[in-house]
Design a protein around this motif. Structure first.
Motif, PDB file in Angstrom:
ATOM      1  N   LYS A 107       0.947  -0.943  -0.023  1.00  0.00           N
ATOM      2  CA  LYS A 107      -0.091  -0.008   0.080  1.00  0.00           C
ATOM      3  C   LYS A 107       0.748   1.109  -0.092  1.00  0.00           C
ATOM      4  N   ILE A 108       1.835   1.288   1.111  1.00  0.00           N
ATOM      5  CA  ILE A 108       2.774   2.481   1.054  1.00  0.00           C
ATOM      6  C   ILE A 108       3.315   2.722  -0.285  1.00  0.00           C
TER       7      ILE A 108
ATOM      8  N   GLU B 176       6.632  18.317   0.089  1.00  0.00           N
ATOM      9  CA  GLU B 176       5.333  18.527  -0.577  1.00  0.00           C
ATOM     10  C   GLU B 176       4.529  17.042  -0.431  1.00  0.00           C
ATOM     11  N   MET B 177       5.453  16.023  -0.342  1.00  0.00           N
ATOM     12  CA  MET B 177       4.509  14.736  -0.402  1.00  0.00           C
ATOM     13  C   MET B 177       4.134  14.685   1.257  1.00  0.00           C
ATOM     14  N   SER B 178       5.046  15.286   2.421  1.00  0.00           N
ATOM     15  CA  SER B 178       4.367  15.119   3.414  1.00  0.00           C
ATOM     16  C   SER B 178       3.148  15.840   3.519  1.00  0.00           C
ATOM     17  N   LYS B 179       3.126  16.846   2.934  1.00  0.00           N
ATOM     18  CA  LYS B 179       1.899  17.739   2.974  1.00  0.00           C
ATOM     19  C   LYS B 179       0.482  16.926   2.571  1.00  0.00           C
TER      20      LYS B 179
ATOM     21  N   LYS C 234       2.361  -1.298  19.886  1.00  0.00           N
ATOM     22  CA  LYS C 234       2.394  -0.383  21.147  1.00  0.00           C
ATOM     23  C   LYS C 234       1.790   1.064  20.740  1.00  0.00           C
ATOM     24  N   VAL C 235       1.934   1.351  19.740  1.00  0.00           N
ATOM     25  CA  VAL C 235       1.391   2.749  19.075  1.00  0.00           C
ATOM     26  C   VAL C 235       0.069   2.474  18.290  1.00  0.00           C
ATOM     27  N   GLY C 236      -0.705   1.258  18.565  1.00  0.00           N
ATOM     28  CA  GLY C 236      -1.991   1.010  17.937  1.00  0.00           C
ATOM     29  C   GLY C 236      -1.653   0.844  16.398  1.00  0.00           C
ATOM     30  N   GLY C 237      -0.536   0.556  16.100  1.00  0.00           N
ATOM     31  CA  GLY C 237      -0.350  -0.058  14.310  1.00  0.00           C
ATOM     32  C   GLY C 237      -0.457   1.340  13.461  1.00  0.00           C
ATOM     33  N   VAL C 238      -0.245   2.588  14.208  1.00  0.00           N
ATOM     34  CA  VAL C 238      -0.130   3.809  13.439  1.00  0.00           C
ATOM     35  C   VAL C 238       1.420   4.238  13.138  1.00  0.00           C
ATOM     36  N   ALA C 239       1.983   4.069  12.314  1.00  0.00           N
ATOM     37  CA  ALA C 239       3.381   4.330  11.901  1.00  0.00           C
ATOM     38  C   ALA C 239       4.042   5.488  12.242  1.00  0.00           C
ATOM     39  N   GLU C 240       3.013   6.598  12.025  1.00  0.00           N
ATOM     40  CA  GLU C 240       3.458   7.759  12.123  1.00  0.00           C
ATOM     41  C   GLU C 240       3.578   8.260  13.954  1.00  0.00           C
ATOM     42  N   ASP C 241       2.821   7.387  14.522  1.00  0.00           N
ATOM     43  CA  ASP C 241       2.865   7.713  16.104  1.00  0.00           C
ATOM     44  C   ASP C 241       4.020   6.873  16.557  1.00  0.00           C
ATOM     45  N   LEU C 242       4.926   6.358  15.848  1.00  0.00           N
ATOM     46  CA  LEU C 242       6.067   5.913  16.329  1.00  0.00           C
ATOM     47  C   LEU C 242       7.041   6.800  16.863  1.00  0.00           C
ATOM     48  N   THR C 243       7.608   6.612  18.088  1.00  0.00           N
ATOM     49  CA  THR C 243       8.526   7.777  18.660  1.00  0.00           C
ATOM     50  C   THR C 243       9.913   6.857  19.017  1.00  0.00           C
ATOM     51  N   TRP C 244      11.287   7.598  19.124  1.00  0.00           N
ATOM     52  CA  TRP C 244      12.314   7.040  19.559  1.00  0.00           C
ATOM     53  C   TRP C 244      12.106   6.522  21.013  1.00  0.00           C
ATOM     54  N   ASP C 245      11.290   6.935  21.867  1.00  0.00           N
ATOM     55  CA  ASP C 245      11.164   6.543  23.055  1.00  0.00           C
ATOM     56  C   ASP C 245      10.635   5.134  23.311  1.00  0.00           C
ATOM     57  N   VAL C 246       9.410   5.132  22.354  1.00  0.00           N
ATOM     58  CA  VAL C 246       8.759   3.644  22.483  1.00  0.00           C
ATOM     59  C   VAL C 246       9.670   2.799  21.771  1.00  0.00           C
TER      60      VAL C 246
ATOM     61  N   SER D 159       8.663  -0.509   5.159  1.00  0.00           N
ATOM     62  CA  SER D 159       7.679   0.351   4.649  1.00  0.00           C
ATOM     63  C   SER D 159       7.167   1.209   5.825  1.00  0.00           C
ATOM     64  N   ILE D 160       7.324   0.436   7.004  1.00  0.00           N
ATOM     65  CA  ILE D 160       6.700   1.238   8.193  1.00  0.00           C
ATOM     66  C   ILE D 160       7.606   2.578   8.523  1.00  0.00           C
ATOM     67  N   MET D 161       8.940   2.388   8.180  1.00  0.00           N
ATOM     68  CA  MET D 161       9.911   3.300   8.217  1.00  0.00           C
ATOM     69  C   MET D 161       9.597   4.349   7.261  1.00  0.00           C
ATOM     70  N   ALA D 162       9.544   3.921   5.926  1.00  0.00           N
ATOM     71  CA  ALA D 162       9.097   4.853   4.900  1.00  0.00           C
ATOM     72  C   ALA D 162       8.043   5.759   5.159  1.00  0.00           C
ATOM     73  N   LYS D 163       7.057   5.207   5.794  1.00  0.00           N
ATOM     74  CA  LYS D 163       5.652   5.751   6.074  1.00  0.00           C
ATOM     75  C   LYS D 163       6.132   7.031   7.197  1.00  0.00           C
ATOM     76  N   TRP D 164       6.728   6.518   8.009  1.00  0.00           N
ATOM     77  CA  TRP D 164       7.076   7.291   9.015  1.00  0.00           C
ATOM     78  C   TRP D 164       7.706   8.414   8.639  1.00  0.00           C
ATOM     79  N   CYS D 165       8.739   8.452   7.806  1.00  0.00           N
ATOM     80  CA  CYS D 165       9.250   9.544   6.972  1.00  0.00           C
ATOM     81  C   CYS D 165       8.789  10.522   6.267  1.00  0.00           C
ATOM     82  N   LEU D 166       7.770   9.766   5.551  1.00  0.00           N
ATOM     83  CA  LEU D 166       6.793  10.446   4.552  1.00  0.00           C
ATOM     84  C   LEU D 166       6.174  11.249   5.495  1.00  0.00           C
ATOM     85  N   ALA D 167       5.506  10.599   6.514  1.00  0.00           N
ATOM     86  CA  ALA D 167       4.459  11.260   7.587  1.00  0.00           C
ATOM     87  C   ALA D 167       5.067  12.765   8.035  1.00  0.00           C
TER      88      ALA D 167
END
Lengths: 624, 624
Positions: free
Chosen positions: A571-572, A602-605, B281-293, B336-344
């Motif tokens: 998907k991603i 831009e992609m982030s936006k 731990k962050v409910g499956g939402v990649a953007e919510d991943l943090t270094w601390d978690v 893809s999790i990390m790619a999504k995080w970077c994108l977001a």
């Protein structure tokens, strides 16, 4: 006999291969020649044209074809043969009791003669030569060559998309196959078109390093009536999954009749090892073999339509003792029969001594030689030893003798060879046999996995196919342990088809990657049906998928059981592509790394605006 | 809980592997270290010593070992750890509900905590480093290194018989492995010994191009209680057939407890992909991943004893758009999790940014990096593209950062690669990652055979193993289609063991060919039981044999179903050898071709005098 026939009717698998249609493509150079292929239709959502694939399955997968095992297949090549005006019908050799091993009391239960085998055999008019090589060398392009050219051109229409890549180790694979190219390859002996004049049912195919890598399946070994049905079915079953040629290794009783049933119903070339039947005719006593018995057997099989003969003429008297230092001696049956004959008589092999006379017979029927490697290694320990290479050099010498009479030749190869010794086999064969097609058994790359030798040998087969071997003889999971059943035959054929395809890809064959890309694209776009249909074995692919997600809905679901419904790495990737597209990049476009920072902003936006919910959840795809 | 436990007891396969005995060999340099191996006794008629084979199966195949899944395995390495005096016990991080995904209503049915997990975790004393690499670089030979040296020396005692042959592509495989050699390989980063201080149950093993090629099996994916039993059983089942390490890819709920059950019962290193659990731990939402978690998850798993972490720190923000031009985008879940995080966030990967902090944790527990290839190709079309190699160069950069802190590293590799592009992967990895061990998934050499991807990838695995890859991650027949079951796990492991062995043979590993030769000799001498017992899968070998010849007598018969009772090519080979012997040649002697004529005359006489009756008849062996 009615029993036998009905058994045969029942035994044979017919009907289309899942997800594909039989088509007949008119040859560009001669529309009267209609070349059998299969087309796989993709889901409309793909916007893709059907994928055309090479098809060895014959009329059995054509719903419009009426299959009658007792009548045999239509004589596709008959008119071509007569049109050449160089053949004659004649009264066949009379079938003798010993042809079917019925000299003593018949314990076989009997096999009925093929009911409609009334056709008179053909051969070249006195002193003539009707081999494809002979025509080729005289500059004649035969319908067989035109058929092969069209057949090998699969998917090449779409080549505009491709930049070819690959390492072909000196092969000369053209962008597009023309009949003239086929003629030239056959003329120089670099390819053969096995096509006994008495096997007109055969759909022409080529074996050569500049064509698609081919696969052979072995059947036979049966000696009782009830097995004729299963052997014919095994032949039909093996070509359904992609066997390009089939060797009938039947022995014991009823060899003649069993072979007739197989040939009359086979759309692919049939090969045999005539020494097996000759041995039966002398009661299984190797020392009693004579040139006359062997010669008579060649004529018998030539008249039935065998397309290529395995002849172990390279097992010469001086080489036999070389096997004494081996760990596993002589593992080829034909090779050990000849070794025993040589030992017993202390004479040079009669196959070697009478080679030119054999060639005379070959050219009168257009039978191709498959020069057997009777001294091939039977273990990793024996790989690439003196006995093996001494024989190989002799096969090279015999190749030139056959070519002197315009007779087609391929060379059999090992066997058991560790990976680092495989390339030497290919190089020595090319050098000593003048690029005559190489036809290898595996090779097995280790001896420690009986039960998995289709895999130990598939590893070696893919590599030697890449290096230049033209045809791969399959190995089944039962190798070294027992006789392959129907399931083993299928696993063996599919394993070798994927090995041959991996070799075509690595050689940079222009038509090969089309199918990989179509399947990969289907996978990326979650077109499950297309994935199944594009695979070598759609039945197994769908079965495995359904073991985890049987619901029909899962066939269109945008997830799989590896990643589950809440997450998918595909998907991603599609999102990344969408973002790229929004940056006015073509969907196959490329964002250079140095521009990425800007693009990313831009992609982030875009991403946040879209707020699109990605599937996230359990499971794994490709292990991480 | 009683249910769960009894399930576990029942689920695990124990008992000796057919035809072999568990043995414990004292290390030559330290008899207190007893190295687990297996010995296969051969039939007395062979006059051969037992064959010693590498054994990954742990106490489960030792009849003398008491197996109690609820108690876990003995802490083999505990004393060695304390003896070094550089570790401290401490109060563990408290297990939180989110570790098991129980923040919401628990739909899992619950997994019991491992009952006897009372042991306090260990770590390096403040600021210390307890990695095997750190010891190695200070010249210290650890018991782990001594164990590995003894373990890798299989069969090398018999090397006098062998002249080594092979093409190792620049590897430095010694004739004999000493603890000093192991220390040196670990010190320079060319090999790793995954050994988390909190996994004392682990039997030390090495991953490196100068050691035997290793195989990893993946388990996990389960999220419901009833699956804990089957996952532990899958671990035990996979090591029974030869898996050298196991990755627990469990996701969803109960990740923490499932992992505890697996580690406490595993004699092989366990690897994980921590980002999976962090994501849960962050409910499956990649953007919510943090270094601390993520950091908290590393500590959690470090305390449990995970031996290596797959960290996708090479998926950098600028590389994500490179996936836009691909046919199949990003196929790695972690990638893809990390790619999504970077994108977001339009930020550089927090794994890349915090790499040195991660390394601080790794060295305090001696956890090895498995630097993940999140951008590996997911299709033949995408093989060896910019995205893939851009990431590989970054993994090389990170390798040097890890080595700067004496932390062990291996590098993950593709994926899907046609044969002609495989070598480039190995060469670029060696060059950019300073010979850190390569750990590849396959690669698959074609995309058209779903259902057979253990074979399409086994072909690539054997080749890249030959070129220098240290560990091969298995692929099962279900790849791309569904979740592997127990049978799939076995087929995947055995396929990869034979591929790894084929690679060892081709590299010229001195210990490898002993087993091939022993099996080939048994085959030649019709020692069927020895053939079965020496194979990678004795159960399947005997099953296949018995499908054709079930009678017990057939186990000692001097023929097989391929050739039948009246003929066998092996027989004549033995005769040839006998004749040679009668000519006063050693049984392994060599009769030069030029002497053959004379030899033949005498042999011919001997043959006729002996008048020995050879078996002759139906059937075929190795296809002709």
């Amino acid at each position: 006999m009615a029993d036998i026939n009905s058994k045969l009717e029942i035994g044979v698998t017919t009907g289309p291969i899942r997800g594909s249609r039989k088509i007949h493509v008119p040859a560009q150079t001669n529309p009267a020649i209609r070349v059998a292929m299969r087309e796989i239709d993709l889901e409309p959502s793909s916007g893709e044209p059907p994928v055309r694939v090479y098809d060895t399955s014959g009329p059995y997968t054509d719903p419009d074809a009426a299959i009658d095992i007792s009548a045999g297949l239509a004589a596709l090549r008959r008119d071509w043969q007569f049109a050449r005006g160089d053949v004659e019908e004649y009264a066949p050799r009379e079938v003798k009791p010993e042809d079917n091993g019925k000299t003593g009391p018949d314990r076989s239960g009997g096999v009925p003669a093929f009911p409609t085998a009334l056709r008179k055999p053909l051969r070249a008019k006195a002193g003539g030569n009707i081999s494809q090589m002979h025509y080729a060398r005289r500059g004649i392009i035969t319908p067989e060559m035109e058929y092969v050219a069209e057949r090998e051109n699969l998917g090449r229409a779409r080549l505009a998309e491709y930049t070819r890549s690959g390492e072909s180790f000196g092969a000369s694979i053209p962008d597009y196959v023309t009949p003239e190219f086929v003629r030239d390859e056959v003329a120089r002996g670099r390819a053969i078109i096995p096509s006994n004049v008495n096997h007109p049912e055969c759909e022409p195919m080529a074996i050569g390093r500049n064509f698609l890598v081919k696969v052979n399946a072995n059947i036979g070994n049966s000696a009782v009536a009830s097995d004729v049905a299963s052997e014919v079915d095994k032949m039909v079953w093996s070509i359904r999954w992609g066997a390009d040629t089939v060797m009938d290794l039947s022995t014991g009783r009823n060899i003649h009749d069993t072979r007739e049933w197989i040939i009359r119903n086979s759309p692919v070339p049939i090969g045999t090892v005539p020494i097996y039947q000759a041995l039966e005719k002398v009661g299984g006593v190797a020392e009693d073999l004579t040139w006359d018995v062997f010669r008579d057997t060649l004529i018998e099989q030539a008249e039935q339509g065998v397309d290529y003969f395995t002849i172990h003429a390279g097992v010469r008297l001086p080489y036999v003792p070389l096997a004494a230092k081996r760990l596993t001696g002589i593992v080829s049956r034909g090779g050990s029969i000849m070794a025993k004959w040589c030992l017993a008589h202390h004479k040079e092999s009669f196959l070697y001594e009478h080679f030119d006379e054999i060639t005379e017979i070959m050219k009168a029927y257009d039978i191709a030689y498959s020069l057997g490697d009777g001294l091939r290694p039977g273990s990793i320990y024996d790989a690439n030893d003196e006995a093996q290479f001494a024989e190989l050099y002799t096969l090279g010498e015999l190749t030139k003798k056959a070519w002197a009479q315009d007779v087609q030749v391929m060379i059999e190869g090992p066997g058991h060879v560790p990976m680092h010794k495989i390339k030497e086999n290919m190089e020595k064969q090319l050098e000593s046999c003048g690029e005559a097609p190489f036809y290898t058994l595996g090779p097995l790359t280790t001896d420690i996995a009986p039960g998995y030798d289709h895999i130990t040998s598939g590893i070696g087969a893919a590599q030697i196919g890449w290096y230049g071997t033209a045809m791969l003889c399959y190995v089944t999971p039962k190798e070294h342990l027992g006789l392959p059943d129907r399931d083993d035959v299928k696993v063996g054929v599919v394993t070798y088809k994927l090995a041959a395809h991996a070799a075509d890809l690595a050689k940079g064959h222009p038509a090969a990657q089309v199918r990989d890309d179509a399947l990969s694209k289907a996978r990326f776009e979650f077109r499950w049906r297309d994935q199944f249909n594009l695979s070598l074995d759609p039945d197994t692919a769908e079965l495995y998928h359904d073991q985890t997600l049987p619901a029909e809905g899962a066939k269109t679901a945008h997830f799989c059981s590896m990643c589950g419904p809440r997450f998918c790495s595909m998907k991603i990737s599609q999102e990344v592509r969408d973002f790229a597209a929004k940056q006015n990049q073509p969907s196959t476009g490329f964002i250079a790394a140095q521009d990425a920072e800007k693009g990313m902003e831009e992609m982030s936006k875009v991403f946040k605006d879209s707020g699109s919910q990605l599937y996230m959840g359990q499971g794994e795809r490709e292990h991480d």
